[in-house]
Scaffold this motif. Structure first.
Motif, PDB file in Angstrom:
ATOM      1  N   GLU A 112       0.832  -1.192   0.000  1.00  0.00           N
ATOM      2  CA  GLU A 112       0.000   0.000   0.000  1.00  0.00           C
ATOM      3  C   GLU A 112       0.871   1.248   0.000  1.00  0.00           C
ATOM      4  N   ASN A 113       0.332   2.300  -0.563  1.00  0.00           N
ATOM      5  CA  ASN A 113       1.045   3.570  -0.555  1.00  0.00           C
ATOM      6  C   ASN A 113       1.259   4.030   0.883  1.00  0.00           C
ATOM      7  N   PRO A 114       2.486   4.347   1.284  1.00  0.00           N
ATOM      8  CA  PRO A 114       2.714   4.748   2.684  1.00  0.00           C
ATOM      9  C   PRO A 114       1.875   5.947   3.117  1.00  0.00           C
ATOM     10  N   GLN A 115       1.655   6.906   2.224  1.00  0.00           N
ATOM     11  CA  GLN A 115       0.866   8.072   2.593  1.00  0.00           C
ATOM     12  C   GLN A 115      -0.587   7.709   2.861  1.00  0.00           C
ATOM     13  N   ASP A 116      -1.144   6.800   2.051  1.00  0.00           N
ATOM     14  CA  ASP A 116      -2.515   6.358   2.292  1.00  0.00           C
ATOM     15  C   ASP A 116      -2.628   5.606   3.616  1.00  0.00           C
ATOM     16  N   PHE A 117      -1.644   4.779   3.905  1.00  0.00           N
ATOM     17  CA  PHE A 117      -1.654   4.042   5.167  1.00  0.00           C
ATOM     18  C   PHE A 117      -1.581   4.986   6.365  1.00  0.00           C
ATOM     19  N   LEU A 118      -0.686   5.970   6.304  1.00  0.00           N
ATOM     20  CA  LEU A 118      -0.553   6.909   7.415  1.00  0.00           C
ATOM     21  C   LEU A 118      -1.805   7.770   7.579  1.00  0.00           C
ATOM     22  N   GLU A 119      -2.432   8.136   6.457  1.00  0.00           N
ATOM     23  CA  GLU A 119      -3.659   8.932   6.554  1.00  0.00           C
ATOM     24  C   GLU A 119      -4.777   8.141   7.220  1.00  0.00           C
ATOM     25  N   ARG A 120      -4.888   6.870   6.898  1.00  0.00           N
ATOM     26  CA  ARG A 120      -5.919   6.051   7.533  1.00  0.00           C
ATOM     27  C   ARG A 120      -5.632   5.859   9.022  1.00  0.00           C
ATOM     28  N   GLN A 121      -4.387   5.677   9.395  1.00  0.00           N
ATOM     29  CA  GLN A 121      -4.039   5.530  10.807  1.00  0.00           C
ATOM     30  C   GLN A 121      -4.278   6.827  11.579  1.00  0.00           C
ATOM     31  N   LEU A 122      -4.061   7.966  10.910  1.00  0.00           N
ATOM     32  CA  LEU A 122      -4.316   9.246  11.577  1.00  0.00           C
ATOM     33  C   LEU A 122      -5.790   9.411  11.922  1.00  0.00           C
ATOM     34  N   LYS A 123      -6.673   9.000  11.036  1.00  0.00           N
ATOM     35  CA  LYS A 123      -8.104   9.073  11.317  1.00  0.00           C
ATOM     36  C   LYS A 123      -8.475   8.184  12.505  1.00  0.00           C
ATOM     37  N   ILE A 124      -7.854   7.032  12.599  1.00  0.00           N
ATOM     38  CA  ILE A 124      -8.144   6.139  13.729  1.00  0.00           C
ATOM     39  C   ILE A 124      -7.678   6.764  15.038  1.00  0.00           C
ATOM     40  N   LEU A 125      -6.512   7.392  15.031  1.00  0.00           N
ATOM     41  CA  LEU A 125      -6.008   8.040  16.240  1.00  0.00           C
ATOM     42  C   LEU A 125      -6.880   9.220  16.655  1.00  0.00           C
ATOM     43  N   GLU A 126      -7.348  10.008  15.667  1.00  0.00           N
ATOM     44  CA  GLU A 126      -8.218  11.133  15.999  1.00  0.00           C
ATOM     45  C   GLU A 126      -9.546  10.668  16.586  1.00  0.00           C
ATOM     46  N   ALA A 127     -10.092   9.588  16.054  1.00  0.00           N
ATOM     47  CA  ALA A 127     -11.335   9.047  16.612  1.00  0.00           C
ATOM     48  C   ALA A 127     -11.116   8.531  18.034  1.00  0.00           C
ATOM     49  N   PHE A 128      -9.969   7.955  18.292  1.00  0.00           N
ATOM     50  CA  PHE A 128      -9.667   7.474  19.640  1.00  0.00           C
ATOM     51  C   PHE A 128      -9.517   8.626  20.630  1.00  0.00           C
ATOM     52  N   LYS A 129      -8.865   9.711  20.186  1.00  0.00           N
ATOM     53  CA  LYS A 129      -8.710  10.871  21.057  1.00  0.00           C
ATOM     54  C   LYS A 129     -10.054  11.526  21.350  1.00  0.00           C
ATOM     55  N   ALA A 130     -10.978  11.472  20.394  1.00  0.00           N
ATOM     56  CA  ALA A 130     -12.287  12.075  20.621  1.00  0.00           C
ATOM     57  C   ALA A 130     -13.083  11.328  21.694  1.00  0.00           C
ATOM     58  N   LYS A 131     -12.839  10.065  21.896  1.00  0.00           N
ATOM     59  CA  LYS A 131     -13.545   9.288  22.900  1.00  0.00           C
ATOM     60  C   LYS A 131     -12.932   9.452  24.278  1.00  0.00           C
ATOM     61  N   VAL A 132     -11.733   9.919  24.407  1.00  0.00           N
ATOM     62  CA  VAL A 132     -11.069  10.066  25.705  1.00  0.00           C
ATOM     63  C   VAL A 132     -11.757  11.094  26.579  1.00  0.00           C
ATOM     64  N   PRO A 133     -12.139  12.309  26.115  1.00  0.00           N
ATOM     65  CA  PRO A 133     -12.856  13.261  26.987  1.00  0.00           C
ATOM     66  C   PRO A 133     -14.176  12.728  27.507  1.00  0.00           C
ATOM     67  N   GLU A 134     -14.883  11.918  26.705  1.00  0.00           N
ATOM     68  CA  GLU A 134     -16.131  11.343  27.169  1.00  0.00           C
ATOM     69  C   GLU A 134     -15.911  10.451  28.375  1.00  0.00           C
ATOM     70  N   LYS A 135     -14.863   9.667  28.371  1.00  0.00           N
ATOM     71  CA  LYS A 135     -14.553   8.817  29.512  1.00  0.00           C
ATOM     72  C   LYS A 135     -14.152   9.646  30.718  1.00  0.00           C
ATOM     73  N   ALA A 136     -13.436  10.742  30.500  1.00  0.00           N
ATOM     74  CA  ALA A 136     -13.027  11.603  31.615  1.00  0.00           C
ATOM     75  C   ALA A 136     -14.221  12.296  32.243  1.00  0.00           C
ATOM     76  N   ALA A 137     -15.244  12.610  31.446  1.00  0.00           N
ATOM     77  CA  ALA A 137     -16.437  13.262  31.998  1.00  0.00           C
ATOM     78  C   ALA A 137     -17.228  12.321  32.881  1.00  0.00           C
ATOM     79  N   ASN A 138     -17.272  11.071  32.559  1.00  0.00           N
ATOM     80  CA  ASN A 138     -18.003  10.108  33.375  1.00  0.00           C
ATOM     81  C   ASN A 138     -17.351   9.882  34.726  1.00  0.00           C
ATOM     82  N   GLY A 139     -16.064  10.004  34.825  1.00  0.00           N
ATOM     83  CA  GLY A 139     -15.342   9.787  36.068  1.00  0.00           C
ATOM     84  C   GLY A 139     -13.924  10.242  35.916  1.00  0.00           C
TER      85      GLY A 139
END
Length: 537
Positions: free
Chosen positions: A409-436
């Protein structure tokens, strides 16, 4: 005295450049002597144009040509430096006679690694009417990538065609004469001498009774003698043991090479780092360098798969078919002819479904053209065919992969897809912090683990004055008691409704409770000691 002073040396006047009676100028004696000595010490100059291979592979090739056991014993022969890291490289070495005393010739090597037409302007000045007859071509191949051999040879021939288009007309005529003489060398006997000298069992290159040219031979002369060197033949053993190569696979590779090189009148040799070869003899005899003391003929070898030697004007389609299999030498030769005729800058990518007759495009059964498909395409398709008997792993033969080839796979395409996964993971972290809080989340994770450990080891107990006391139970009771005592005090402070006496009573209660607890344990200890001294105990 005067007469004696006027006398002139007849030797001096005779040795000078003076006019004779007929007006002819005499030749200087000392000049003629110096010229004869200089011509006697002048070494024959030979040129070798080495194409392909990495800089390390080119150095190995040079060492195999210039190194010998006798040469190592002479300190006066120093190895010249090799400059081959950029563009057109250069080095040289001296060819010594059998006794290692006389120098037969000096070979200048011009090294080129990349098959680019941009380098044609660097190579063309090396080929002129004077140097053409003393120049030979070498193409280096490596057993680490046999599936690319035909395409590599084709790329270098395209470069040579560009070079030949830049040389002068006089040089081109000289090269044509060279090819005419090469067509007759070594065709008259069993022993082969490429320099055209007669052997004990053969005839000279200019004698009568020479064998005629066979089909597919010398159809595409390159203007200079060509030798193809396949290096690192010791890797064939690795391919056989680790990658399931069979003997017919090695024979098929050899058949393709011999059929292609037959059209150019080229020679072929396999070299290995483990065993000596006839490479120096083949190259030096191609350049016309022969020993004055020991004349050694070149011996062909198509039996030992790692010591292959095929001299020019020896091979034929009949000898190639002896190896067996379904190999069609005529079809491959015609396919190679089509590859050579491709214009500069094109690529031999015409497959069987692309080389079709015009009348078969209307839906009728399609058949290949009369010349067949490209030889390079046939070779590469055979290499990648899983049913070819072992060559399915050609592209991965020198690594640990299990498949034929993987489209990465093209390295740039792979890194772009991994970046989206990391951003989605970071978006869920504040929700967990708000609960406790993070601390509570950590405790929630650790509590089940702590409980499982306590269940495994059981309650912690110790002997206190002969009584088994559960430490966890005692600690829990103390916590509950302190919590029960401190809770009214906290409620009063929060409502600010407590009186001064209430605070004092609370403090007295705490002190009273602590005193009671201390008296309880003291009495318990005394009671235990008295019981220990009784007759019952």
């Amino acid at each position: 005295m005067a007469g004696r002073n006027e006398r002139v040396s007849t030797f001096t006047s005779g040795s000078g450049d003076t006019d004779t009676r007929n007006g002819e100028q005499k030749k200087n004696l000392w000049t003629s002597m110096l010229e004869s000595v200089a011509s006697g010490k002048r070494l024959p100059e030979k040129n070798l144009l080495v194409l392909g291979g990495t800089p390390e592979a080119q150095r190995e090739f040079i060492e195999s040509l210039s190194s010998s056991e006798g040469r190592r014993n002479f300190d006066r022969h120093k190895t010249p430096p090799v400059a081959n890291n950029f563009a057109l490289g250069y080095t040289y070495y001296d060819v010594l006679d059998a006794d290692q005393d006389d120098t037969l010739a000096r070979v200048s090597l011009y090294l080129l690694s990349q098959p680019s037409n941009e380098f044609a302007s660097l190579v063309s000045p090396l080929l002129n009417a004077e140097t053409a007859s003393h120049t030979a071509l070498v193409i280096l191949l490596d057993w680490s990538q046999p599936h690319q051999w035909l395409r590599q040879i084709w790329s270098w021939i395209q470069v040579l065609e560009e070079v030949m288009g830049r040389v002068s007309t006089e040089s081109r005529h000289e090269m044509e004469d060279i090819m005419v003489s090469w067509k007759d060398r070594g065709r008259g006997g069993a022993s082969i001498n490429l320099d055209g000298t007669p052997t004990a069992t053969g005839t000279s290159g200019d004698g009568d009774g020479l064998l005629p040219l066979g089909p597919g031979e010398w159809c595409e002369p390159l203007g200079l003698p060509l030798c193809v060197v396949c290096q690192n033949a010791q890797k064939m053993e690795f391919l056989e043991k680790s990658k399931a190569w069979k003997e017919p696979d090695f024979d098929t590779v050899l058949q393709y090479l011999r059929t292609v090189l037959l059209r150019h009148g080229a020679s072929l040799i396999y070299t290995s780092q483990n065993t000596p070869s006839q490479l120096p003899l083949l190259i030096h005899s191609t350049l016309g360098i022969t020993s004055l003391l020991k004349r050694q003929p070149l011996k062909h070898n198509v039996i030992d798969r790692d010591k292959i030697v095929v001299a020019p004007n020896w091979d034929s389609w009949g000898k190639i078919r002896i190896l067996g299999g379904t190999f069609d030498a005529e079809l491959i030769s015609k396919g190679w002819e089509q590859d050579i005729k491709l214009p500069p800058g094109s690529s031999p990518g015409v497959r069987q479904d692309q080389g079709l007759n015009d009348e078969d495009v209307d839906g009728a059964p399609q058949t290949p053209t009369q010349y067949g498909p490209s030889a390079i395409v046939q070779y590469e398709d055979w290499c990648r065919d899983p049913n070819s008997g072992g060559l399915a792993v050609v592209e991965s033969a020198m690594n640990d992969s299990k498949t034929i080839g993987i489209d990465s796979e093209n390295p740039q395409d792979f890194l772009e897809r991994q970046l989206k996964i990391l951003e989605a993971f970071k978006a869920k972290v504040p929700e967990k912090a708000a609960n406790g809080s993070p601390l509570s989340a950590t405790r929630r994770v650790e509590l089940p683990e702590e409980k499982s450990v306590n269940d495994h080891i059981g309650p912690v107990q110790f002997n206190m004055g002969g009584i088994q006391v559960d430490a966890d139970d005692m600690l829990q009771r103390l916590k509950d008691r302190n919590a029960h005592v401190s809770s009214p005090d906290e409620e009063y402070h929060e409502g600010e409704e407590v009186a001064g006496g209430a605070v004092g009573n609370n403090t007295m209660t705490k002190e009273y409770d602590s005193e009671q607890l201390q008296n309880f344990f003291s009495g318990l200890m005394n009671k235990t000691a008295g019981a220990a001294g009784s007759p019952r105990s």
